[in-house]
Design a protein around this motif. Structure first.
Motif, mmCIF file in Angstrom:
data_model
loop_
_atom_site.group_PDB
_atom_site.id
_atom_site.type_symbol
_atom_site.label_atom_id
_atom_site.label_comp_id
_atom_site.label_asym_id
_atom_site.label_seq_id
_atom_site.Cartn_x
_atom_site.Cartn_y
_atom_site.Cartn_z
ATOM 1 N N ILE A 1 0.853 -1.194 0.000
ATOM 2 C CA ILE A 1 0.000 0.000 0.000
ATOM 3 C C ILE A 1 0.890 1.246 0.000
ATOM 4 C CG2 ILE A 1 -1.681 1.347 1.317
ATOM 5 C CD1 ILE A 1 -2.760 -1.285 2.434
ATOM 6 N N THR A 2 0.595 2.162 -0.910
ATOM 7 C CA THR A 2 1.326 3.424 -0.983
ATOM 8 C C THR A 2 0.434 4.551 -0.470
ATOM 9 O OG1 THR A 2 2.532 2.654 -2.932
ATOM 10 C CG2 THR A 2 2.562 5.015 -2.492
ATOM 11 N N VAL A 3 0.984 5.385 0.397
ATOM 12 C CA VAL A 3 0.236 6.523 0.939
ATOM 13 C C VAL A 3 0.677 7.785 0.206
ATOM 14 C CG1 VAL A 3 -0.331 7.869 2.988
ATOM 15 C CG2 VAL A 3 0.098 5.405 3.197
ATOM 16 N N ILE A 4 -0.277 8.483 -0.422
ATOM 17 C CA ILE A 4 0.063 9.700 -1.157
ATOM 18 C C ILE A 4 -0.864 10.837 -0.754
ATOM 19 C CG2 ILE A 4 0.998 8.417 -3.113
ATOM 20 C CD1 ILE A 4 -1.504 8.946 -4.630
ATOM 21 N N SER A 5 -0.454 12.034 -1.052
ATOM 22 C CA SER A 5 -1.223 13.226 -0.689
ATOM 23 C C SER A 5 -2.386 13.431 -1.653
ATOM 24 C CB SER A 5 -0.330 14.464 -0.713
ATOM 25 O OG SER A 5 0.080 14.744 -2.052
ATOM 26 N N GLU A 6 -3.337 14.254 -1.246
ATOM 27 C CA GLU A 6 -4.501 14.535 -2.084
ATOM 28 C C GLU A 6 -4.075 15.177 -3.405
ATOM 29 O OE1 GLU A 6 -8.820 16.262 -1.150
ATOM 30 O OE2 GLU A 6 -7.285 17.821 -1.092
ATOM 31 N N LYS A 7 -3.147 16.115 -3.351
ATOM 32 C CA LYS A 7 -2.692 16.810 -4.558
ATOM 33 C C LYS A 7 -2.111 15.831 -5.570
ATOM 34 C CE LYS A 7 0.479 20.436 -6.134
ATOM 35 N NZ LYS A 7 1.524 21.414 -5.714
ATOM 36 N N ASP A 8 -1.255 14.934 -5.109
ATOM 37 C CA ASP A 8 -0.641 13.957 -6.010
ATOM 38 C C ASP A 8 -1.662 12.944 -6.506
ATOM 39 O OD1 ASP A 8 1.826 15.152 -5.787
ATOM 40 O OD2 ASP A 8 2.500 13.855 -4.157
ATOM 41 N N PHE A 9 -2.596 12.574 -5.635
ATOM 42 C CA PHE A 9 -3.597 11.587 -6.035
ATOM 43 C C PHE A 9 -4.475 12.122 -7.164
ATOM 44 C CE2 PHE A 9 -7.907 9.831 -5.625
ATOM 45 C CZ PHE A 9 -7.618 8.494 -5.879
ATOM 46 N N ILE A 10 -4.972 13.341 -6.999
ATOM 47 C CA ILE A 10 -5.836 13.935 -8.022
ATOM 48 C C ILE A 10 -5.084 14.105 -9.336
ATOM 49 C CG2 ILE A 10 -7.157 15.997 -8.654
ATOM 50 C CD1 ILE A 10 -7.780 16.377 -5.698
ATOM 51 N N ALA A 11 -3.799 14.417 -9.246
ATOM 52 C CA ALA A 11 -3.001 14.657 -10.453
ATOM 53 C C ALA A 11 -2.686 13.368 -11.205
ATOM 54 C CB ALA A 11 -1.711 15.380 -10.086
ATOM 55 N N GLN A 12 -2.580 12.259 -10.500
ATOM 56 C CA GLN A 12 -2.070 11.031 -11.102
ATOM 57 C C GLN A 12 -3.125 9.965 -11.401
ATOM 58 O OE1 GLN A 12 1.231 9.447 -8.801
ATOM 59 N NE2 GLN A 12 1.913 11.510 -8.261
ATOM 60 N N PHE A 13 -4.277 10.010 -10.738
ATOM 61 C CA PHE A 13 -5.227 8.912 -10.838
ATOM 62 C C PHE A 13 -6.580 9.360 -11.407
ATOM 63 C CE2 PHE A 13 -2.114 7.523 -7.813
ATOM 64 C CZ PHE A 13 -1.982 6.163 -8.047
ATOM 65 N N SER A 14 -7.219 8.425 -12.117
ATOM 66 C CA SER A 14 -8.544 8.669 -12.697
ATOM 67 C C SER A 14 -9.513 7.599 -12.206
ATOM 68 C CB SER A 14 -8.482 8.629 -14.228
ATOM 69 O OG SER A 14 -7.602 9.610 -14.718
ATOM 70 N N PRO A 15 -10.768 7.972 -11.946
ATOM 71 C CA PRO A 15 -11.746 6.996 -11.418
ATOM 72 C C PRO A 15 -12.152 5.964 -12.458
ATOM 73 C CG PRO A 15 -12.805 9.094 -11.877
ATOM 74 C CD PRO A 15 -11.342 9.314 -12.085
ATOM 75 N N GLU A 16 -12.353 4.731 -11.994
ATOM 76 C CA GLU A 16 -12.779 3.623 -12.852
ATOM 77 C C GLU A 16 -13.978 2.933 -12.198
ATOM 78 O OE1 GLU A 16 -11.580 2.938 -15.762
ATOM 79 O OE2 GLU A 16 -9.729 4.126 -15.804
ATOM 80 N N LEU A 17 -15.100 3.623 -12.205
ATOM 81 C CA LEU A 17 -16.289 3.139 -11.504
ATOM 82 C C LEU A 17 -16.715 1.763 -11.986
ATOM 83 C CD1 LEU A 17 -18.687 3.592 -9.582
ATOM 84 C CD2 LEU A 17 -19.871 4.726 -11.472
ATOM 85 N N TYR A 18 -16.808 1.562 -13.287
ATOM 86 C CA TYR A 18 -17.330 0.313 -13.823
ATOM 87 C C TYR A 18 -16.315 -0.823 -13.733
ATOM 88 C CZ TYR A 18 -21.223 3.117 -15.281
ATOM 89 O OH TYR A 18 -22.308 3.947 -15.263
ATOM 90 N N TYR A 19 -15.035 -0.493 -13.662
ATOM 91 C CA TYR A 19 -14.029 -1.531 -13.464
ATOM 92 C C TYR A 19 -14.274 -2.209 -12.117
ATOM 93 C CZ TYR A 19 -9.481 -3.831 -13.831
ATOM 94 O OH TYR A 19 -8.484 -4.769 -13.939
#
Length: 264
Positions: free
Chosen positions: A59-77
């Motif tokens: 498990i990697t712990v990251i900040s909100e700023k980095d998370f929003i910048a790097q990740f996209s939601p995959e609801l249906y996945y």
């Protein structure tokens, strides 16, 4: 799990790499999928999915700023792949519990091992539980985790919608309009009849100089809620701007025709 932890579901990350060197090098995009839990208000626990689409490994712990910048939601996945895989895992847990209650300890241990060792090729891969041991204590802990992972009810979806909307607002304020639209549209997939989401999407489109799409979403917002005053004002502004554009174009065309050409 602590009440301060909120399950956000599955998010993807695009990893860009360059293969080769010099003029023959090529860019390559690789998408990875991760299970995400928000802890408190600003920390995100990100855990990769294994080949069975189950959270496994470090498990990697990251900040909100980095998370929003790097990740996209995959609801249906999450709905189509991770959720069925988790239900299969839950069945293994139930089998182990049944054997344990009947005193069939060898069968119980075998079932627990099948549930705990999520990746047969990597015995250390697990749900972030530390060193895997086939004990009743770890079984109970795994059961608790699975119950959280299987949380796909109306409350969970509403929480996801709120998260997507908040991320989108942060991105729009940072002038990252395309990324903001991605999150807004994911939220809209959950609640397509949310007038506030349509209003926010309209603002993001307006910021990208796409007045047509902005007007389209403002109209949808007012179809849902005709009393939304901010949308009414925005609609009037967009319609006024739309009327001005053709008139300006015609005026410029006339000026172009009337301007005499210089002789060579």
């Amino acid at each position: 799990m602590s009440q301060e932890m909120k399950v956000l579901g599955v998010y993807s990350q695009n990893i860009k790499t360059r293969i080769g060197a010099g003029t023959t090098s090529q860019k390559s995009d690789h998408k990875t999928y991760h299970y995400v839990i928000r802890v408190g208000y600003s920390k995100y626990h990100v855990q990769p999915l294994n080949e069975q689409d189950i959270p496994s490994g470090m498990i990697t712990v990251i900040s909100e700023k980095d998370f929003i910048a790097q990740f996209s939601p995959e609801l249906y996945y999450y709905q189509r792949k991770t959720l069925p895989a988790l239900k299969t895992l839950q069945a293994k847990i139930s089998k182990g519990e049944e054997a344990f209650e009947k005193g069939k300890l060898d069968d119980a241990e075998h079932a627990f091992a099948g549930a705990l060792l999520l990746d047969p090729d990597n015995p250390k891969a697990n749900l972030g539980m530390g060193t895997v041991q086939c004990t009743k204590e770890n079984f109970d802990k795994l059961t608790e985790i699975i119950q959280v992972l299987l949380n796909l009810d109306a409350v969970f979806l509403e929480e996801q919608r709120q998260e997507f909307n908040l991320f989108a607002i942060v991105l729009r304020k940072s002038k990252r309009y395309n990324e903001a639209l991605t999150f807004y549209k994911k939220a809209l997939e959950i609640y397509p009849n949310d007038e506030n989401l349509h209003f926010n999407i309209a603002r993001a489109y307006f910021d990208t100089d796409n007045s047509e799409e902005a007007l389209s979403h403002i109209n949808k917002a007012l179809d849902i809620n005709p009393e939304l005053e901010s949308a009414t004002l925005f609609q009037k502004y967009l319609l006024k701007k739309k009327k001005k554009k053709p008139a300006t174009a015609v005026k410029n065309k006339k000026q172009s025709i009337q301007t005499p050409q210089k002789r060579k």
